[in-house]
Design an enzyme around this catalytic site. Sequence first.
Site, short mmCIF file in Angstrom:
data_model
loop_
_atom_site.label_atom_id
_atom_site.label_comp_id
_atom_site.label_asym_id
_atom_site.label_seq_id
_atom_site.Cartn_x
_atom_site.Cartn_y
_atom_site.Cartn_z
N CYS A 8 -7.02 -0.96 -0.04
CA CYS A 8 -8.67 -0.59 0.13
C CYS A 8 -9.29 -0.92 -1.27
O CYS A 8 -8.59 -1.84 -1.87
CB CYS A 8 -8.53 0.93 0.39
N ASN A 11 -7.57 2.45 -3.86
CA ASN A 11 -5.99 2.65 -4.03
C ASN A 11 -5.67 4.08 -4.18
O ASN A 11 -4.67 4.48 -4.74
CB ASN A 11 -5.06 1.80 -4.56
N CYS A 13 -7.45 6.75 -1.81
CA CYS A 13 -7.79 7.58 -0.71
C CYS A 13 -7.09 6.73 0.70
O CYS A 13 -6.04 7.33 0.95
CB CYS A 13 -9.40 7.57 -0.54
N ARG A 14 -7.86 5.86 1.14
CA ARG A 14 -7.18 5.16 2.47
C ARG A 14 -5.70 4.62 2.44
O ARG A 14 -5.06 4.91 3.35
CB ARG A 14 -8.37 4.25 3.04
N SER A 15 -5.67 3.73 1.57
CA SER A 15 -4.61 2.84 1.57
C SER A 15 -3.16 3.31 1.03
O SER A 15 -2.10 3.30 1.74
CB SER A 15 -4.39 1.52 0.72
N ASP A 123 -14.98 4.59 4.08
CA ASP A 123 -14.74 4.93 2.70
C ASP A 123 -15.10 6.58 2.51
O ASP A 123 -16.09 7.02 2.67
CB ASP A 123 -15.41 4.10 1.73
#
Length: 156
Positions: A8, A11, A13-15, A123
């Site tokens: 993401c 690095n 939050c999402r990934s 995001d």
Amino acid sequence: MIKILFVCLGNICRSPLAEAIFNSKLERLSLQDKFIVDSAGTADYHIGENPDARTIKVAKLNNLQIIHKARQITTMDFSEFDYILAMDRSNLENIETLQDGNNNIKILLIREFDKKKELDVPDPYYGGKDGFKIVYSILDSAIENFLQFLRKKHNL
Ligand code: 4NP
């Protein structure tokens, strides 16, 4: 060994959440030994940091352990990993700009595996805590489908 990298922007939050979800599904199927799983960001803003507190919270709510220090993607990752999964189209563009002609690697949007066919995992960084729950639920279903795809393709 199949090597998977989730990517993401930051690095945090999402990934790292995608990495934790993928790992927990592997454990459930006793497939941990077949994979190396990691995550990275395209940006350098948060290098060395733990995941965002809201990411850790949503992970805990779903009984996931999340241990990761943010790092930035490097060109070496293109020779190291078999699959790179981008969280959104902007990440994908950034990854493709970095890539230097290694055609063996598969760079995909994670939501290609989402039946709803939306393209981006939104995001959540500047939003409220609901954004993290939405991200969790999108990732959980897309990653389930991605893992089924991998099991078929690699006879696992
Ligand atoms: P991520 O979220 O890409 O899912 O880790 C973000 C984290 C930090 C920033 C943006 C997105 N930031 O601008 O610092």
